[in-house]
Enzyme design. Structure first.
Site, PDB file in Angstrom:
ATOM      1  N   THR A 141       0.860  -1.195   0.000  1.00 60.23           N
ATOM      2  CA  THR A 141       0.000   0.000   0.000  1.00 60.23           C
ATOM      3  C   THR A 141       0.889   1.234   0.000  1.00 60.23           C
ATOM      4  O   THR A 141       1.898   1.271   0.726  1.00 60.23           O
ATOM      5  CB  THR A 141      -0.949   0.077   1.216  1.00 60.23           C
ATOM      6  N   ASP A 143       0.047   3.807   1.301  1.00 59.30           N
ATOM      7  CA  ASP A 143      -0.277   4.512   2.550  1.00 59.30           C
ATOM      8  C   ASP A 143       0.675   4.176   3.698  1.00 59.30           C
ATOM      9  O   ASP A 143       0.700   4.886   4.706  1.00 59.30           O
ATOM     10  CB  ASP A 143      -1.706   4.177   3.000  1.00 59.30           C
ATOM     11  N   GLY A 186      -3.789   8.788   1.682  1.00 59.57           N
ATOM     12  CA  GLY A 186      -3.620   8.271   3.035  1.00 59.57           C
ATOM     13  C   GLY A 186      -4.999   8.185   3.648  1.00 59.57           C
ATOM     14  O   GLY A 186      -5.431   9.105   4.331  1.00 59.57           O
TER      15      GLY A 186
END
Ligand code: F6P
Length: 361
Positions: A141, A143, A186
């Site tokens: 990811t 994020d 995010g």
């Protein structure tokens, strides 16, 4: 232990720069180092429900993909085989296709899976592991919010792109004496905003983990003006929690990623009476070529996942701990999202050099 002859590789959820590097590493090390066959499953677990696109990889077939963004397997961030949502005759229908996936796994002669994914995809992988599939997970990811690994591949590329954008906004903000907001990705955690904000020298960083208020935000802008700095750069994580109302008591509407910075800008305009501009960076943070760091991390994770498959160590997820590639039980890996700790050293460092988080601290 029965030796794995054929391993399938599947990725799911949003793409992340470095996915192709993982696939290349799995294919090369599985074939070259372990003598296994590798099958590519297309478009996440959809490719196990409808397996017509499943293809055996050769070492040659992954040649040249290391610097490429996206994923040669295609992906989807919908489609959980245990509860597959479709629309039939205008009505939503939910199907359990997991049995079909298990049947197709047998039909394709797949002995084990390497599943590359974030929270959602790895939960599906864990559910398949509970049904007996042999699975090794690879965290993915941009994020960077998976708690079991220090860093996920794709994050470094995302912060590079976001930092470059902040650098560019700096010069135009300064020239026009404006307040500029930049919204970065995010969904749950503020890692991209914090890292890119620090690297880009942002004056204010707003993240989900630190509640902000408009009074402190405006005060930070005013303080800069008193110092002769007529411009301010505010990095906003798309997942930031907005106050329920502005200082005049007016309700702030609920917003979704993509319009969070604009919602904040609306109130700031009324309070600051300054020119304000908003940039929503969006999916450029996910597209394009991975950084060298992400290519290397992705390669190491892919090789380690393949080694685990060859050793018969399943229901685990590979991870980066310090400088070492290790693995943790899949169940443990999914336990919690990794948030920015407001009391951490990195937040302290940001505050110490004058960055504001829009709170009273
Ligand atoms: O989880 C990765 C991520 O890029 C988030 O930062 C973002 O909120 C989301 O995916 C966007 O998803 P989509 O590609 O469906 O718009």
């Amino acid at each position: 232990m029965t030796k794995v002859k054929t391993v399938a590789v599947v990725n799911g959820g949003g793409d992340a720069p470095g996915l192709n590097a993982v696939i290349r590493a799995v294919v090369r090390s599985a074939i070259g180092a372990h003598g296994m066959g590798v099958i590519g499953i297309h478009n996440g677990f959809d490719g196990l429900i409808w397996p017509e696109g499943a293809k055996e990889f050769s070492e040659e077939s992954v040649s040249g993909i290391l610097p490429r963004g996206g994923t040669i397997l295609g992906t989807t961030n919908r489609g959980n085989p245990f509860g597959y949502r479709t629309t039939e005759d205008g009505m939503e229908a939910v199907h359990d296709y997991s049995g079909l996936c298990l049947e197709n796994t047998r039909r394709l002669g797949i002995d084990a899976f390497i599943v590359i994914g974030g929270d959602g995809t790895l939960h599906i992988a864990r559910d398949f592991a509970r049904h007996g599939l042999k699975i090794v997970g690879v965290p993915k990811t941009i994020d960077n919010d998976l708690s079991a690994t220090d860093v996920t591949f794709g994050f470094d590329t995302a912060i590079l792109i976001a930092t470059e954008a902040i650098d560019r906004l700096h010069t135009t903000a300064e020239s026009h004496h404006r307040v500029m907001l930049i919204e970065v990705m995010g969904r749950d955690a503020g890692w991209i905003a914090l890292h890119a904000g620090m690297a880009g020298g942002a004056h204010i960083i707003l993240i989900p983990e630190i509640p902000f208020n408009f009074e402190d935000l405006c005060e930070a802008v005013h303080k800069r003006e008193i110092r002769g700095k007529g411009y301010s750069l505010i990095v906003v994580a798309e997942g930031v929690k907005l106050p329920r109302s502005d200082p005049s008591g007016k309700a702030i509407p609920a917003t979704a990623p993509g319009s969070v910075a604009n919602t904040i800008a609306f109130t700031l305009r009324e309070m600051l009476h300054k020119e304000i501009r908003v940039t929503v960076l969006g999916h450029v943070q996910r597209g394009g070529s991975p950084t060298p760091f992400d290519r290397i991390l992705a390669t190491r994770l892919g090789v380690h996942a393949t080694d685990l498959v060859a050793r018969g160590e399943f229901s685990r997820m590979v991870c980066l701990r310090g400088t070492r590639i290790e693995s943790v039980p899949l169940e443990e890996a999914l336990a919690q999202i990794k948030f920015v700790d407001p009391g951490s050293e990195i937040v302290h460092a940001a505050r110490a050099i004058g960055t504001t988080f829009g709170d009273s601290a």
